[in-house]
Structure formats: C-alpha cells, structure tokens
Motif scaffolding. Sequence first.
Motif, PDB file in Angstrom:
ATOM      1  N   ASP A 130      26.160  25.737  45.248  1.00  0.00           N
ATOM      2  CA  ASP A 130      24.848  25.236  45.773  1.00  0.00           C
ATOM      3  C   ASP A 130      23.997  26.670  45.815  1.00  0.00           C
ATOM      4  O   ASP A 130      22.698  25.852  46.295  1.00  0.00           O
ATOM      5  CB  ASP A 130      25.063  25.015  46.671  1.00  0.00           C
ATOM      6  CG  ASP A 130      26.021  23.013  46.896  1.00  0.00           C
ATOM      7  OD1 ASP A 130      25.906  22.664  45.475  1.00  0.00           O
ATOM      8  OD2 ASP A 130      26.842  22.361  47.627  1.00  0.00           O
ATOM      9  N   ASN A 131      24.726  27.672  45.761  1.00  0.00           N
ATOM     10  CA  ASN A 131      23.868  29.011  45.835  1.00  0.00           C
ATOM     11  C   ASN A 131      22.198  28.727  45.346  1.00  0.00           C
ATOM     12  O   ASN A 131      21.427  29.294  45.261  1.00  0.00           O
ATOM     13  CB  ASN A 131      24.659  30.333  46.394  1.00  0.00           C
ATOM     14  CG  ASN A 131      25.338  30.123  47.319  1.00  0.00           C
ATOM     15  OD1 ASN A 131      25.004  29.655  47.860  1.00  0.00           O
ATOM     16  ND2 ASN A 131      26.281  31.270  46.966  1.00  0.00           N
ATOM     17  N   LEU A 136      36.688  38.525  47.546  1.00  0.00           N
ATOM     18  CA  LEU A 136      36.287  37.472  46.846  1.00  0.00           C
ATOM     19  C   LEU A 136      37.510  37.429  46.034  1.00  0.00           C
ATOM     20  O   LEU A 136      37.700  36.438  45.582  1.00  0.00           O
ATOM     21  CB  LEU A 136      34.971  37.338  46.318  1.00  0.00           C
ATOM     22  CG  LEU A 136      34.031  37.371  47.671  1.00  0.00           C
ATOM     23  CD1 LEU A 136      32.589  37.302  46.866  1.00  0.00           C
ATOM     24  CD2 LEU A 136      33.995  36.521  48.200  1.00  0.00           C
ATOM     25  N   TRP A 137      37.439  38.414  44.909  1.00  0.00           N
ATOM     26  CA  TRP A 137      38.391  38.012  44.076  1.00  0.00           C
ATOM     27  C   TRP A 137      39.497  39.589  43.844  1.00  0.00           C
ATOM     28  O   TRP A 137      39.639  40.556  44.714  1.00  0.00           O
ATOM     29  CB  TRP A 137      37.569  38.381  42.259  1.00  0.00           C
ATOM     30  CG  TRP A 137      36.060  37.680  42.689  1.00  0.00           C
ATOM     31  CD1 TRP A 137      36.578  35.920  43.249  1.00  0.00           C
ATOM     32  CD2 TRP A 137      35.393  37.654  42.889  1.00  0.00           C
ATOM     33  NE1 TRP A 137      34.586  35.981  43.022  1.00  0.00           N
ATOM     34  CE2 TRP A 137      34.220  36.695  42.736  1.00  0.00           C
ATOM     35  CE3 TRP A 137      34.041  39.552  42.315  1.00  0.00           C
ATOM     36  CZ2 TRP A 137      32.609  36.803  42.890  1.00  0.00           C
ATOM     37  CZ3 TRP A 137      32.764  39.807  42.279  1.00  0.00           C
ATOM     38  CH2 TRP A 137      32.163  37.886  42.042  1.00  0.00           C
ATOM     39  N   ARG A 175      30.661  44.099  50.469  1.00  0.00           N
ATOM     40  CA  ARG A 175      30.374  44.570  52.150  1.00  0.00           C
ATOM     41  C   ARG A 175      30.020  43.750  52.565  1.00  0.00           C
ATOM     42  O   ARG A 175      30.089  43.081  54.052  1.00  0.00           O
ATOM     43  CB  ARG A 175      28.980  45.568  51.978  1.00  0.00           C
ATOM     44  CG  ARG A 175      28.845  46.861  51.416  1.00  0.00           C
ATOM     45  CD  ARG A 175      29.834  47.965  52.136  1.00  0.00           C
ATOM     46  NE  ARG A 175      29.787  48.148  53.225  1.00  0.00           N
ATOM     47  CZ  ARG A 175      29.643  48.860  53.849  1.00  0.00           C
ATOM     48  NH1 ARG A 175      31.079  48.973  53.896  1.00  0.00           N
ATOM     49  NH2 ARG A 175      28.597  49.588  54.669  1.00  0.00           N
ATOM     50  N   ARG A 176      29.073  42.755  52.201  1.00  0.00           N
ATOM     51  CA  ARG A 176      29.023  41.267  53.427  1.00  0.00           C
ATOM     52  C   ARG A 176      29.403  40.071  53.828  1.00  0.00           C
ATOM     53  O   ARG A 176      28.898  39.580  54.567  1.00  0.00           O
ATOM     54  CB  ARG A 176      27.160  40.190  52.431  1.00  0.00           C
ATOM     55  CG  ARG A 176      26.372  41.702  52.098  1.00  0.00           C
ATOM     56  CD  ARG A 176      24.969  40.842  51.586  1.00  0.00           C
ATOM     57  NE  ARG A 176      24.044  42.015  50.729  1.00  0.00           N
ATOM     58  CZ  ARG A 176      22.994  42.798  51.915  1.00  0.00           C
ATOM     59  NH1 ARG A 176      23.076  42.431  53.299  1.00  0.00           N
ATOM     60  NH2 ARG A 176      22.243  43.269  51.480  1.00  0.00           N
ATOM     61  N   VAL A 177      30.287  40.219  52.579  1.00  0.00           N
ATOM     62  CA  VAL A 177      31.948  39.034  52.906  1.00  0.00           C
ATOM     63  C   VAL A 177      32.443  39.279  54.412  1.00  0.00           C
ATOM     64  O   VAL A 177      33.104  39.074  55.046  1.00  0.00           O
ATOM     65  CB  VAL A 177      32.340  38.748  50.928  1.00  0.00           C
ATOM     66  CG1 VAL A 177      33.264  40.031  51.466  1.00  0.00           C
ATOM     67  CG2 VAL A 177      33.121  37.857  51.642  1.00  0.00           C
ATOM     68  N   GLN A 227      31.119  32.834  49.798  1.00  0.00           N
ATOM     69  CA  GLN A 227      32.513  32.199  48.805  1.00  0.00           C
ATOM     70  C   GLN A 227      32.541  31.189  47.798  1.00  0.00           C
ATOM     71  O   GLN A 227      33.697  31.242  46.894  1.00  0.00           O
ATOM     72  CB  GLN A 227      32.748  32.002  49.796  1.00  0.00           C
ATOM     73  CG  GLN A 227      33.606  31.980  51.529  1.00  0.00           C
ATOM     74  CD  GLN A 227      34.807  32.706  51.310  1.00  0.00           C
ATOM     75  OE1 GLN A 227      35.403  32.858  50.492  1.00  0.00           O
ATOM     76  NE2 GLN A 227      34.619  34.701  52.135  1.00  0.00           N
ATOM     77  N   HIS A 228      31.320  31.613  47.650  1.00  0.00           N
ATOM     78  CA  HIS A 228      31.180  30.646  45.924  1.00  0.00           C
ATOM     79  C   HIS A 228      30.334  31.429  45.027  1.00  0.00           C
ATOM     80  O   HIS A 228      29.055  31.366  44.042  1.00  0.00           O
ATOM     81  CB  HIS A 228      30.334  29.353  46.186  1.00  0.00           C
ATOM     82  CG  HIS A 228      31.504  28.341  46.704  1.00  0.00           C
ATOM     83  ND1 HIS A 228      31.749  27.346  46.067  1.00  0.00           N
ATOM     84  CD2 HIS A 228      31.273  27.996  48.169  1.00  0.00           C
ATOM     85  CE1 HIS A 228      32.732  26.913  47.122  1.00  0.00           C
ATOM     86  NE2 HIS A 228      32.193  27.508  48.397  1.00  0.00           N
TER      87      HIS A 228
END
Length: 333
Positions: A267-268, A39-40, A100-102, A259-260
């Motif tokens: 929106d999460n 992600l980063w 992990r989940r991504v 991703q957010h």
Amino acid sequence: MQFGITIKPDISVERIVGLTRQAESVGFEYGWIFDSHVLWKDPYPLLTLMASNTKNMRLGTCVTNPATRDLTVTASLFATLNLISGGRMELGIGRGDSSRRVLGKKPVSWSQLETAVKEFRDLTSGQEAQHDGQATRLTWAKNAPRVWIAGYGPKVLHMAGRVADGIILQFADPALIDWCLGFVREGARAAGRDAGKIEVMAAAPVWVSDDLSVGRERVRWFPALVSNHVMDLIRQYKPEELPPALTSYVQERGHYDYQHHCEVESDNANFVSDDVVDRFCLLGNAEAHDKKLRELAAVGVTQFNIYLMCGEEEQTLEIYGKEILPRYQAAAK
C-alpha cells in the motif's frame, strides 16, 4: 557498463546463495545486499557465504550507514571479508534510511558521512584513525575497499564528488541522473579530482515482459522507496533547488510503513503513477531494456544494478543472461 544485482535478505539463505551464483554465472560482475538488520537478515554472514560461493564477483552493501553499527565494527567486518573474498569487497554507504527510521532514528548528516568514509578507509588500510577521540588501528587490515556513496541531494552529492570512488543513484531516470552528476562533478573539481574516474551506479528494479501493466505492479514499490529520500530533500532545500521531476510525484504520498518496505504490491506505493514507474525503473521487452541501458550509459552510468526483489528472480537473471547482457555487450564492442 558493468552489471550488478542487489538482494533483499528476506528470502532463504540457500536462495540468496543460489541467486548470487546464478548471477555470476550469467555475467553479472557485482553482488550487493541491503543492510536493514531489523527488517531483514543481517548482511554480513550472508556476504561471507556469497564470497565463498563466487570466484570473481565483487561484493558489498547497498547500502549500510555509519550509525547502525560502531564504525570500527563495520571496518573490521569489511577488512575480514576482504581477506575471505580475496580483495573483492566494496563498501556502499549512505546516511541511513530504513535501518534508522524503523528504530525511530534519523539519518546521519552528510558531514558525518564524510568523516565516516575517511575513518573507514584509514582503518581498513591498517592506518591509525581517530575514533571518538581515541587513536585506533586495525593492525592486521590492508587494502581498503572502494567506497560508493549513496545520495540524492546537492550537498551529499557534492561531498561524494570530493571523496567517493563511486556514486549510488537509486533510479534509472537518465535526466535525473544527469542532474545529480552535475553536483558530483562540481565536488570533484573542487577537490582537484577527475570526475570521469568516479564510478556511477544506477540502481533500480526491472521486469522483462511485453505486458507493461503487470510489470508496473511488480516494481511500483520502488518509487515509493525513493519517496522517503525525496521527502527528506524537500525538508532541507527550497523548491527551486530541486527538479520537479524528482519532487512533484510525492504530493499525494501518505504514511509510509517500513514494515512493508520494498514489498511488491505494498500500500506504500498507491500514490505512484505509471509515468513515474516508467521513468524510475526498466520495463518492457528485451529491446526496451537495451534502449534504456544505452540512455543510462550516455549520461555517465558505469554500472546498472538490478534490485532483484520483484518475484521470478531466477527467470529475470536467465533472461538478462541470455538476451539482454549479450545484446548490450556485443553492441558496445
């Protein structure tokens, strides 16, 4: 109580260094950084720069996990950074969430985490460790960093009480922190340890303003982040084993888009109520922040760690440095 910051490495390298230097200059003792390499940006080159641009600030991951990288790699990274920083590194580690989940993978178990902590300590202190059945040693390493374990559930908290130097609790709700620390103390007693010597971190975002409506929208993403861990707990424990104050708010939770992750106005966070935001975060004017910090200290928190990723980060550090830290520290003397 000590104070720290956590940086989400989605901003420029120059700004990460600047925020770290500013935080140390206004009185923050700890600088942490997220580890979610897909992600980063990767945290370890950034920790090298953070170490090179500070003098006394203690530095670490908040948090890494035992599975994203081979543990010998993590140990070697920390042992090297400990040399670069003059012994200022601290390991924040958990079971693994976004990193992990991504990738479509699950977090590790609490028992795997416990095994990893022992191996990490052995390797970073130059002792021989068994890694996948192979005797392994970093002959050049010494002085293992302290280990902070992140978690929410009774099993991981009990384990942390047995082995951790510090506990990472991702919310600023005094009642829930007190519930968590009950399991930590049980684990410490079972291991013959003094629970009072285990550090306790409350990590959460802040927003200093009289306008609560604006502040809530800047930090609403945070209880949504916590909800990922809550959903994991609900799958593992019976309802009566968990406090409703922790579990009830996720009933209307929808799909979570990593991703957010940790994104302001994502929106999460649409399902998160104002009440939960107010409990989990620090909002209001300087006096309100000071009041809640004292409530956290009263239940055993020894470090408050600001998740510095809500916008206007430099201004937040300036306000904390000028108004909140001096007020808190003066009254604590």
